[in-house]
Design a protein around this motif. Structure first.
Motif, mmCIF file in Angstrom:
data_model
loop_
_atom_site.group_PDB
_atom_site.id
_atom_site.type_symbol
_atom_site.label_atom_id
_atom_site.label_comp_id
_atom_site.label_asym_id
_atom_site.label_seq_id
_atom_site.Cartn_x
_atom_site.Cartn_y
_atom_site.Cartn_z
ATOM 1 N N TYR A 1 33.131 50.519 35.488
ATOM 2 C CA TYR A 1 32.055 50.626 34.350
ATOM 3 C C TYR A 1 32.203 51.808 33.753
ATOM 4 O O TYR A 1 32.135 52.367 32.724
ATOM 5 N N GLU B 1 34.848 53.911 33.511
ATOM 6 C CA GLU B 1 36.291 53.724 32.862
ATOM 7 C C GLU B 1 35.887 53.503 31.637
ATOM 8 O O GLU B 1 36.467 53.720 30.516
ATOM 9 N N ALA B 2 35.095 52.096 31.608
ATOM 10 C CA ALA B 2 34.741 51.663 30.185
ATOM 11 C C ALA B 2 33.936 52.465 29.478
ATOM 12 O O ALA B 2 34.209 52.838 28.183
ATOM 13 N N ALA C 1 32.990 52.418 25.329
ATOM 14 C CA ALA C 1 32.291 51.448 25.372
ATOM 15 C C ALA C 1 30.711 51.856 25.431
ATOM 16 O O ALA C 1 30.239 52.584 26.152
ATOM 17 N N GLN D 1 28.422 46.483 26.773
ATOM 18 C CA GLN D 1 30.153 46.170 26.833
ATOM 19 C C GLN D 1 30.591 46.621 28.118
ATOM 20 O O GLN D 1 31.171 46.082 28.611
ATOM 21 N N ALA D 2 30.239 47.950 28.510
ATOM 22 C CA ALA D 2 30.832 48.418 29.735
ATOM 23 C C ALA D 2 30.379 47.442 30.947
ATOM 24 O O ALA D 2 31.111 47.403 31.858
ATOM 25 N N VAL E 1 32.697 44.524 30.821
ATOM 26 C CA VAL E 1 34.014 45.011 31.369
ATOM 27 C C VAL E 1 34.013 45.110 32.551
ATOM 28 O O VAL E 1 35.106 44.742 33.411
ATOM 29 N N SER F 1 36.270 42.917 35.103
ATOM 30 C CA SER F 1 37.187 43.718 36.133
ATOM 31 C C SER F 1 37.062 43.154 37.546
ATOM 32 O O SER F 1 37.979 42.785 38.345
ATOM 33 N N ALA G 1 36.409 40.304 27.324
ATOM 34 C CA ALA G 1 36.981 41.531 28.053
ATOM 35 C C ALA G 1 38.111 41.138 29.043
ATOM 36 O O ALA G 1 38.928 41.733 29.087
ATOM 37 N N SER H 1 40.239 43.423 27.294
ATOM 38 C CA SER H 1 40.152 44.696 27.813
ATOM 39 C C SER H 1 41.141 45.220 28.467
ATOM 40 O O SER H 1 41.813 44.985 29.491
ATOM 41 N N VAL I 1 41.005 47.823 30.657
ATOM 42 C CA VAL I 1 40.470 48.292 31.677
ATOM 43 C C VAL I 1 40.454 47.034 32.841
ATOM 44 O O VAL I 1 40.799 47.411 33.834
#
Length: 395
Positions: A312, A314-315, A320, A324-325, A328, A332, A373, A377, A379
Motif C-alpha cells: 500500500y 509503495e503504491a 496511486a 487504487q493503492a 494494489v 499484492s 492490478a 501493476s 508493485v
C-alpha cells in the motif's frame, strides 16, 4: 409522398411503442407511461390514416367524400393532446395537480375534436382530395375554419413540447438528455410542418398558389418529426440498456484475471456451479464474484498483513490514489498468498500472530481494480517476485 412515406413513420412509432409495452405491463398505473404509449399509438395512427391509399379506402368504405379529413384531423388533435398531457406528467409535481391539469388539456382538445366534426358537417366538400384538401378547400366556409383549427391545435402542442423538453434537457445528462434533445428537434420539425401548411392555406386566402408547400414540403417535415420523436422516446430506454449491458460485460471481463488465479484454490472435487450459455451478464458477474470470494477464503491463512501494508505504501509512493493503492495492496497480498499456498501443497502452514493473522479489509474490496492490478501493476509483480525468492530461500 406516397403510401410508404407515411407507413414507414407509422411503423417506426409502432416499434417505439413495442419497447414501451413491457414497462406498461409492469406498471400500467403510471400516468407518464400511459401518456407515452397514448402518444405513440396516436402518432402511428395519424400517419397510417393520413396515407393517400388509406384515405381513399376510408372514403370508399364510408361512402362520404373526404370523410378521412376530419378523421385524420381528430386523430392529430388527440395526438397533440397526448403530447401536452405527457409534458404535464414529465414536469411532475403533486399528483392531484398533475391529474387536474391533464384532464383540462384532454377536455380542451375534446372540444377541439368536437368542433372539427361539427365544422365538417356544416361545410360542403363534395370533391375528394387525397393530397391537397387543405389548400383546395382553404376558402370554403366551415371547412376553412376546420383546417385552421387543427393546424392551430397541432402547432400549440409542438411549441409546448419544444419548450418543455429543451428546459428539461438543460437539467439532466446522459441518455435522457440525448433523448430529450432528439424530441426537441422532432418537435421543431412538427412545428415547421404546421407553419408550412398554414402558409399555404394563408396564401390561398390571399389569392395566391403556394400549394407545393402543403403537398410537397409539409409531409416530409411531418415524417422527419415523427421519426425523430420516436427515436427520442426510445433512445433513453435502449441506450441505458445497452450502456448497462456493456458495463456489466466489461466488469465480467476485467474480473477474469483474479478469477482465473483464484480458481486454483478450490478444494479438489468441489463441484462448480454451471450456468446456462444464455444466462444474463449480471448472473455471470455474480457467479464470478462469488468464486473470487470463495477463493479468497481458501487463501486466508496465507495472507500477509505486513506485505499488504508495504505494498500500500509503495503504491502511494508510485502516485496511486488511496482507492487504487488499496486495490494494489490487496492484489499484492493475493499474489504472494498464491505463491505461498503453491509451496504448501499439504497445507502445513499455521497462521502466526505476526504474519498469518486473518486480514480484514477496511471496507469492501474493489475486485475489478484488484484484478487489473494483479495483471498490470509493477508493485504486484514485485511482491510476486519477492514471494518466489522467499520460497526458494526456504527450500
Amino acid at each position: 409522398m406516397n403510401g410508404p412515406d407515411y407507413y414507414i413513420p407509422a411503423a417506426a412509432l409502432g416499434i417505439a411503442l413495442a419497447f414501451k409495452i413491457p414497462g406498461m405491463r409492469r406498471d400500467w398505473r403510471d400516468p407518464l407511461l400511459r401518456s407515452v404509449c397514448a402518444l405513440l399509438i396516436l402518432g402511428a395512427s395519424t400517419f397510417f390514416f393520413a396515407a393517400p391509399p388509406t384515405i381513399a379506402e376510408v372514403n370508399r368504405i364510408t361512402g362520404v367524400p373526404n370523410f378521412s379529413a376530419p378523421l385524420v384531423y381528430c386523430i392529430l388533435s388527440a395526438f397533440s393532446a397526448s403530447c401536452l398531457v405527457l409534458l404535464v406528467n414529465w414536469r411532475g409535481g403533486p399528483q392531484e395537480e398533475t391529474r387536474r391539469i391533464s384532464l383540462r388539456w384532454m377536455a380542451a382538445y375534446s372540444v377541439v375534436i368536437g368542433a372539427l366534426v361539427l365544422l365538417f358537417l356544416l361545410g360542403d366538400a363534395p370533391v375528394e382530395r387525397l393530397r391537397d384538401l387543405d389548400t383546395y378547400y382553404a376558402r370554403t366556409p366551415y371547412i376553412r375554419e376546420m383546417i385552421a383549427l387543427y393546424l392551430a391545435a397541432h402547432s400549440v402542442a409542438a411549441v409546448g413540447m419544444t419548450v418543455l423538453c429543451w428546459r428539461w434537457s438543460l437539467k439532466v445528462s446522459g441518455w435522457l438528455r440525448g433523448g430529450l434533445v432528439t424530441i426537441v428537434v422532432g418537435s421543431l420539425f412538427n412545428l415547421a410542418y404546421g407553419v408550412t401548411k398554414s402558409l399555404a392555406v394563408a396564401a390561398r386566402w390571399a389569392g395566391h398558389d403556394w400549394d407545393d408547400l402543403s403537398t410537397l414540403a409539409a409531409p416530409p417535415l411531418a415524417s422527419a418529426g415523427a421519426l425523430l420523436s420516436a427515436v427520442g422516446f426510445v433512445l433513453p430506454l435502449v441506450g441505458q440498456r445497452v450502456s448497462d449491458s456493456w458495463h456489466t460485460w466489461a466488469v465480467y471481463r476485467r474480473l477474469g484475471t483474479l478469477w482465473r488465479e483464484l480458481r486454483s484454490t478450490a478444494p479438489p472435487g468441489q463441484p462448480s456451479v454451471r450456468i446456462s450459455l444464455f444466462s444474463p451478464a449480471e448472473l455471470r458477474v455474480i457467479q464470478r464474484e462469488s468464486d473470487i470470494h470463495d477463493g479468497m477464503l481458501q487463501l486466508d491463512p496465507y495472507f500477509d498483513r505486513v506485505l499488504r501494508e508495504d505494498a500500500y505504501a509503495e503504491a502511494l509512493t508510485a502516485g496511486a490514489d488511496p482507492r487504487q493503492a488499496h486495490a494494489v495492496a490487496d492484489a499484492s497480498m493475493v499474489a504472494a498468498a498464491l505463491r505461498a499456498r503453491a509451496a504448501d501443497p499439504e497445507g502445513r502452514i499455521v497462521r502466526s500472530a505476526e504474519s498469518c493473522t486473518p486480514v480484514a479489509a477496511a471496507g469492501p474490496r474493489d475486485l475489478v481494480r484488484m484484478s487489473l492490478a494483479l495483471r498490470h501493476s509493477p508493485v504486484v509483480e514485485a511482491a510476486r517476485m519477492r514471494a518466489a525468492r522467499s520460497e526458494s530461500g526456504t527450500r
